[in-house]
Design an enzyme around this catalytic site. Structure first.
Site, PDB file in Angstrom:
ATOM      1  N   ARG A  66      -8.979 -13.971 -45.222  1.00 32.02           N
ATOM      2  CA  ARG A  66      -9.960 -13.130 -44.951  1.00 32.02           C
ATOM      3  C   ARG A  66     -10.008 -12.135 -44.001  1.00 32.02           C
ATOM      4  O   ARG A  66     -10.899 -11.103 -43.683  1.00 32.02           O
ATOM      5  CB  ARG A  66     -11.098 -14.215 -44.670  1.00 32.02           C
ATOM      6  CG  ARG A  66     -11.546 -15.148 -45.755  1.00 32.02           C
ATOM      7  CD  ARG A  66     -12.228 -16.348 -45.284  1.00 32.02           C
ATOM      8  NE  ARG A  66     -11.704 -17.391 -44.185  1.00 32.02           N
ATOM      9  CZ  ARG A  66     -12.129 -18.432 -43.730  1.00 32.02           C
ATOM     10  NH1 ARG A  66     -13.256 -18.786 -44.041  1.00 32.02           N
ATOM     11  NH2 ARG A  66     -11.286 -19.274 -42.980  1.00 32.02           N
ATOM     12  N   LYS A 178      -2.719 -31.004 -49.825  1.00 29.57           N
ATOM     13  CA  LYS A 178      -3.403 -31.974 -49.645  1.00 29.57           C
ATOM     14  C   LYS A 178      -4.228 -31.685 -48.190  1.00 29.57           C
ATOM     15  O   LYS A 178      -4.259 -30.711 -47.641  1.00 29.57           O
ATOM     16  CB  LYS A 178      -2.678 -33.264 -49.186  1.00 29.57           C
ATOM     17  CG  LYS A 178      -2.068 -33.248 -47.707  1.00 29.57           C
ATOM     18  CD  LYS A 178      -1.221 -34.404 -47.259  1.00 29.57           C
ATOM     19  CE  LYS A 178      -1.000 -34.611 -45.897  1.00 29.57           C
ATOM     20  NZ  LYS A 178      -2.203 -34.831 -45.050  1.00 29.57           N
ATOM     21  N   HIS A 208       4.549 -32.415 -48.685  1.00 23.19           N
ATOM     22  CA  HIS A 208       5.599 -31.914 -48.205  1.00 23.19           C
ATOM     23  C   HIS A 208       6.717 -33.070 -47.920  1.00 23.19           C
ATOM     24  O   HIS A 208       7.912 -32.711 -47.776  1.00 23.19           O
ATOM     25  CB  HIS A 208       5.628 -31.245 -47.008  1.00 23.19           C
ATOM     26  CG  HIS A 208       5.079 -31.938 -45.609  1.00 23.19           C
ATOM     27  ND1 HIS A 208       3.591 -32.262 -45.655  1.00 23.19           N
ATOM     28  CD2 HIS A 208       5.666 -32.757 -44.720  1.00 23.19           C
ATOM     29  CE1 HIS A 208       3.715 -33.038 -44.360  1.00 23.19           C
ATOM     30  NE2 HIS A 208       4.853 -33.286 -44.133  1.00 23.19           N
ATOM     31  N   ASP A 265      -5.511 -39.238 -44.064  1.00 25.89           N
ATOM     32  CA  ASP A 265      -4.300 -38.199 -43.677  1.00 25.89           C
ATOM     33  C   ASP A 265      -2.875 -38.735 -43.888  1.00 25.89           C
ATOM     34  O   ASP A 265      -2.066 -37.690 -44.269  1.00 25.89           O
ATOM     35  CB  ASP A 265      -4.339 -38.018 -42.355  1.00 25.89           C
ATOM     36  CG  ASP A 265      -3.704 -36.784 -41.771  1.00 25.89           C
ATOM     37  OD1 ASP A 265      -3.842 -35.704 -42.578  1.00 25.89           O
ATOM     38  OD2 ASP A 265      -3.421 -36.734 -40.656  1.00 25.89           O
ATOM     39  N   HIS A 270       1.624 -39.781 -48.146  1.00 25.37           N
ATOM     40  CA  HIS A 270       2.943 -39.720 -47.574  1.00 25.37           C
ATOM     41  C   HIS A 270       3.366 -41.155 -47.855  1.00 25.37           C
ATOM     42  O   HIS A 270       4.388 -41.368 -48.506  1.00 25.37           O
ATOM     43  CB  HIS A 270       3.029 -39.347 -46.301  1.00 25.37           C
ATOM     44  CG  HIS A 270       2.618 -38.185 -45.872  1.00 25.37           C
ATOM     45  ND1 HIS A 270       2.671 -36.657 -46.712  1.00 25.37           N
ATOM     46  CD2 HIS A 270       2.220 -37.476 -44.482  1.00 25.37           C
ATOM     47  CE1 HIS A 270       2.076 -35.766 -46.067  1.00 25.37           C
ATOM     48  NE2 HIS A 270       1.736 -36.021 -44.908  1.00 25.37           N
ATOM     49  N   LYS A 366      -1.343 -41.920 -34.756  1.00 27.12           N
ATOM     50  CA  LYS A 366      -0.954 -41.024 -33.867  1.00 27.12           C
ATOM     51  C   LYS A 366      -0.739 -41.499 -32.630  1.00 27.12           C
ATOM     52  O   LYS A 366      -1.098 -42.690 -32.098  1.00 27.12           O
ATOM     53  CB  LYS A 366      -2.246 -40.315 -33.651  1.00 27.12           C
ATOM     54  CG  LYS A 366      -2.656 -39.337 -34.962  1.00 27.12           C
ATOM     55  CD  LYS A 366      -1.659 -38.240 -35.265  1.00 27.12           C
ATOM     56  CE  LYS A 366      -2.539 -37.155 -36.255  1.00 27.12           C
ATOM     57  NZ  LYS A 366      -1.554 -35.938 -36.401  1.00 27.12           N
TER      58      LYS A 366
END
Length: 525
Positions: A66, A178, A208, A265, A270, A366
């Site tokens: 953009r 994703k 990935h 996530d 994954h 995390k």
């Protein structure tokens, strides 16, 4: 510790890397090209393919975003290739490659911009000889996926132009990043929208992780070595663990992570993909349809996951790498009473002949003690502990055999077995045999996207998710997400940053008489 020393000569390595998998002339069109992913991963990966001779001579890149970046985009991508791809500024191929990078400014939800893009692609075909072959990469925020796909269809860019003069039929493929939906209903809706415009064999839902060498090596390890597959079942394996841990926090992505959480996530994509590679049956060939069929059988054989077999956590303040860090609720643009999980753990079982009764434990989170993604296969104890002294003492110290596959960092595979300690007594100790990718084949600057981008150009969907896979994993996890949303947890945050998660995560295995494998440095890698 015993260590394997794998050596390969430069000539053998060069021969092993030779590939005849060269795609047709094409243009890669990246929507969201002003984002970090394009600069740090996608352009470096494309240039690595160029260095290896895997890209066609007639090739081009068009970035779409953009912001008005026409004057600076190519130079910015060159910097990304150098810094993110480990490429020297004077690399002889670099300037010529950068010269084939174009830019188109438009809003993704603005119909008028797509006609300009279509005209630009016609010009690119004429200038670079790309023959109407297109690989569209949707590297935007998920809310733009539907608009981009719809407008590509309305402007006829979902099919190659009729004026193609190439030697082979032209093609159009689309890569979708994703997250692909946020629950089962949204994933089905997005699949339906994309399938209205593109055929399923044109769609490449990317993860990935599947571009990483160690992930692909799971299938080679299992099916190219006769000594492992015979014991890869419930008769010999006690349990399986998969850990995907990150030491970092959310790194300024508060609004995204508030909507995602660890289950969406990491585990839905994954970790579930890793699980399918570890537990699938041997496919009849290494073609996309065969591999996808066996992966789908795994997902459909997983019985519904009980809420009692799930754990969620959220990190509070703590220490990571010797430095104090804030808790999740103190992160930028995070609700001060957020219920988003930064840790999730599951216990599940696959109800088929191979795996019935074998518990599988998954965890992701995390702000953990270290960054590591690892698969652990723990075998059963021998049926009789022979090695006792004359008083019947000893033998209990024998540890179970383990195969561990390190996905990241320091990719490698380790085998733990028991051996006699030198000396007059029958003392036994575990030893590890380590295979380390970097020591065997040298340190690579590849980031995992190289293989996936090449496969998408070639139309090979083996390492991509089919819509049925996506919907099957969401069907397993959506009931958990719904329950968590209706039942807020009162003790958040429930683990300190820099630790391995809440005590309830440990209890998930301890109730079965097991413990999470201690993860640290990766052997000799």
């Amino acid at each position: 510790m015993a260590t394997t020393q794998v050596t390969i000569s430069p000539e053998e390595l060069k021969a092993s890397q030779h590939s005849e998998r060269s795609p047709d002339p094409c243009v890669v069109v990246i929507f969201g090209a002003s984002g970090d992913l394009t600069k740090r991963k996608l352009l470096p990966a494309l240039y690595h393919l160029e260095q290896a001779g895997n890209l066609p001579k007639n090739f081009a890149v068009v970035g779409v975003a953009r912001r008005p970046l026409e004057e600076t985009f190519a130079a910015d991508m060159k910097e990304g290739i150098e810094t993110g791809g480990g490429v020297e500024a004077d690399d002889p191929k670099l300037d010529e490659f950068v010269g084939r990078i174009c830019y188109h400014q438009m809003n993704f939800d603005d119909d008028s911009g797509y006609e300009g893009l279509k005209e630009l692609l016609t010009q690119v075909d004429a200038k670079y000889g790309t023959q109407g072959n297109r690989l569209f990469y949707l590297a935007t925020a998920p809310e733009y996926f539907s608009d981009i796909v719809k407008y590509l269809g309305e402007h006829g860019m979902n099919q190659p132009p009729e004026s193609n003069e190439g030697a082979h039929p032209s093609w159009v493929h689309v890569i979708v990043e994703k997250p692909f939906g946020h629950d089962l209903e949204s994933a089905r809706a997005l699949n339906d929208e994309v399938n209205k415009v593109f055929q399923e064999d044109q769609i490449f839902r990317i993860d990935h992780y599947l571009g990483k060498e160690t992930v692909q090596n799971i299938l080679v390890f299992r099916f190219a070595n006769g000594i492992f597959e015979n014991v890869w079942n419930r008769n010999y394996i006690d349990h399986i663990e998969i850990t995907a841990a990150e030491s970092i926090g959310i790194e300024g992505r508060g609004p995204f992570y508030e909507k995602a959480g660890a289950l969406r996530d990491v585990i839905q994509n994954h970790v579930m993909q890793l699980l399918s590679f570890v537990t699938m049956e041997p496919p009849i060939s290494f073609e996309a349809a065969s591999v996808r069929m066996e992966k789908l059988k795994v997902f459909r054989a997983i019985r519904p996951i009980h809420i009692a077999d799930t754990v969620r956590g959220q990190y509070g303040p703590g220490m990571v790498d010797g430095k104090p860090v804030v808790g999740y609720r103190e992160e930028d643009r995070v609700h001060p009473r957020s219920q988003t999980e930064t840790y999730a753990a599951l216990r599940l079982e696959i109800e088929n002949w191979r795996w019935a009764g074998v518990p599988i434990y998954l965890r992701a989170g995390k702000r953990k003690a270290t960054r590591v993604t690892e698969i652990t296969i723990q075998f059963k104890q021998p049926p009789l502990l022979l090695f006792k002294d004359s008083h019947g003492v000893g033998g209990a110290e024998i540890k179970s055999n383990i195969i561990s596959m390190r996905i990241q960092p320091d990719e490698g595979i380790a085998l733990r077995f028991e051996a006699k300690v030198p000396g007059p007594s029958m003392n036994i100790a575990p030893v590890d045999m380590d295979f380390c990718y970097s020591k065997a084949f040298g340190v690579s600057s590849a980031n995992g996207y190289e293989r996936l981008l090449l496969d998408a150009m070639l139309g090979d969907g083996t390492l991509f998710a089919h819509r049925d896979e996506v919907e099957s994993t969401w069907a397993l996890l959506t009931p958990i997400l719904q329950h968590w949303a209706k039942n807020p947890i009162k003790d958040f945050p429930n683990y300190a940053a820099g630790t391995w998660g809440p005590s309830t995560g440990d209890a998930l295995m301890e109730l079965d008489g097991r413990h999470w494998r201690k993860l640290g440095n990766a052997g000799n890698c």
